[in-house]
Design a protein around this motif. Structure first.
Motif, short mmCIF file in Angstrom:
data_model
loop_
_atom_site.label_atom_id
_atom_site.label_comp_id
_atom_site.label_asym_id
_atom_site.label_seq_id
_atom_site.Cartn_x
_atom_site.Cartn_y
_atom_site.Cartn_z
N LEU A 137 0.76 -1.28 0.17
CA LEU A 137 0.08 0.35 0.08
C LEU A 137 0.68 1.16 -0.03
CD1 LEU A 137 -2.51 -0.73 2.32
CD2 LEU A 137 -2.82 -1.03 -0.01
N ALA A 138 2.03 1.44 0.41
CA ALA A 138 2.93 2.34 0.63
C ALA A 138 3.38 2.63 -0.17
CB ALA A 138 3.91 2.27 1.89
N ILE A 139 3.71 1.52 -0.79
CA ILE A 139 4.09 1.43 -2.86
C ILE A 139 3.60 2.07 -3.37
CG2 ILE A 139 5.60 0.93 -4.89
CD1 ILE A 139 6.75 -1.18 -2.28
N LEU A 140 2.19 1.91 -3.67
CA LEU A 140 0.74 2.28 -4.69
C LEU A 140 0.54 3.77 -3.99
CD1 LEU A 140 -1.09 -0.96 -4.66
CD2 LEU A 140 0.24 0.17 -6.37
N ILE A 141 0.89 3.86 -2.95
CA ILE A 141 -0.17 5.57 -2.47
C ILE A 141 1.47 6.51 -3.39
CG2 ILE A 141 -0.33 7.06 -0.56
CD1 ILE A 141 -1.91 4.99 1.07
N GLY A 142 2.71 5.76 -2.87
CA GLY A 142 3.78 7.02 -3.04
C GLY A 142 3.92 6.86 -4.79
N MET A 143 3.62 6.17 -5.10
CA MET A 143 3.51 6.06 -6.88
C MET A 143 2.54 6.70 -7.70
SD MET A 143 1.99 3.19 -9.35
CE MET A 143 0.13 3.26 -8.91
N TRP A 144 1.28 6.70 -7.08
CA TRP A 144 -0.34 8.04 -7.45
C TRP A 144 -0.09 9.30 -7.34
CZ3 TRP A 144 -3.38 6.24 -10.95
CH2 TRP A 144 -3.85 4.95 -11.48
N LEU A 145 0.43 8.90 -5.70
CA LEU A 145 1.12 10.83 -5.91
C LEU A 145 2.13 10.96 -6.57
CD1 LEU A 145 1.73 10.92 -2.03
CD2 LEU A 145 -0.22 11.51 -3.31
#
Length: 345
Positions: A137-145
């Motif tokens: 989740l941390a990786i995906l949230i960072g990617m989307w930001l």
């Protein structure tokens, strides 16, 4: 994906008209294929798949991004067909912003898939640590930001304007050559060249390790992700070539004949190359269907869910393979059942 500069102030009439017609036809077909296809992928993963892996979660994000942009193609083939923007200034900025978002999201999700497979092959004992819910989740949230930030030039530079034929366009309003270079070279480098360098390096390492491995398994995810990577490159490469041509035109002297030639090239080719880029979002459901064709007879509409479950089991299979190697290296015996777990597909 971004149908950039679908109109132009100066263009060869015949080639442009053909380009607009071809681009409109492609977008209509993409809409008819891409919307139901990506919705089916989302439904298969959320409603039918019993096991989910990191790769499956990345595919879900990719399908959501592609499905969203496919629903918006109705605006773009209307724009190409009318050769006039009729949806207002806010939609001009918002729609092209979402297009840029999809472009960056697609390539970054594919890059993450490739890096995940690299870790699964080279360091299988670390896969489960990386696959923890919090880490993913941390990786995906960072990617989307990052994706939403990189797409901001569409909000800044897109504006309505009239061309020489008094048609209202949704076009770039770059105040200087530096803005042209900044936007399009950022798209091409961050949205294509750098990620593809990472992807190709990952697959070179994967292939090298598989050749060295005594236990060569046919893994669903390797072939499927490789197909996604190749498809994305085929349909996006023309778009980024035109980006480079437009940058070259912007950097060429106004009095040069070369500038006129380059302008004609990117202005006439932009509608088709932008429409081709949309195909990559509608092609993935076709790839998944082809990859999961062996499940269709047994599972019916759940065939794609079974395909994704097979992908989820790949990581477990790799872990078993690694354990088997370590036991053999230590001179320990493995049972026939444990051997078959990583020798079979």
């Amino acid at each position: 994906m971004t149908p950039e500069n679908t109109n132009s102030t100066v263009r060869p009439e015949t080639s442009s008209e053909i380009s607009f017609i071809i681009g409109t036809f492609i977008l209509v077909m993409v809409f008819l294929l891409g919307v139901p296809g990506n919705l089916f992928i989302i439904w298969s993963i959320l409603a039918r798949a019993r096991k989910r892996s990191v790769t499956t979660l990345l595919i879900l994000n990719l399908a959501c991004a592609d499905g969203t942009i496919m629903c918006l193609t109705v605006f773009f083939f209307t724009y190409l067909a009318k050769q006039c923007w009729v949806f207002g200034r806010v939609m001009c900025k918002l729609l092209f912003y979402l297009c840029n978002t999809n472009m960056y999201a697609s390539i970054m999700l594919i890059t993450l898939m490739s890096l995940h497979r690299l870790v699964a092959v080279l360091w299988p004992h670390r896969v489960h640590a990386l696959a923890r819910r919090r880490n993913v989740l941390a990786i995906l949230i960072g990617m989307w930001l990052l994706v939403f930030t990189l797409a901001l030039p569409a909000l800044i530079f897109r504006e309505e304007r009239l061309n020489k034929k008094q048609r209202l366009l949704c076009d770039h309003n770059h105040n200087s050559t530096s803005y042209v270079v900044l936007q399009f070279m950022t798209e091409t480098s961050v949205g294509f060249l750098i990620p593809y360098g990472i992807i190709l390096s990952s697959y070179m390492c994967i292939l090298r390790r598989l050749r060295q491995s005594k236990f060569k398994r046919r893994v669903h995810s390797e072939k499927l992700i490789l197909a996604i990577v190749v498809t994305f490159a085929v349909f996006w490469l023309p778009y980024h070539i035109i980006n480079i041509v437009q940058v070259a035109a912007a950097c060429t002297s106004e009095k040069s004949n070369l500038k006129e030639t380059l302008d004609k090239i990117w202005q006439s080719c932009r509608p088709v190359t932008s429409a081709l880029a949309f195909i990559s979002s509608s092609a993935n459901p076709v790839l998944y269907t082809f990859a999961g064709r062996s499940y269709i007879r047994a599972d019916g509409f759940a065939f794609m869910a079974r395909l994704f479950e097979g992908i989820a089991s790949d990581s477990n299979g790799r872990k078993a393979e690694q354990v088997g190697r370590e036991k053999m290296a230590l001179g320990l015996k493995t049972s026939p059942n444990s051997t078959s777990a990583y020798v079979k597909t």
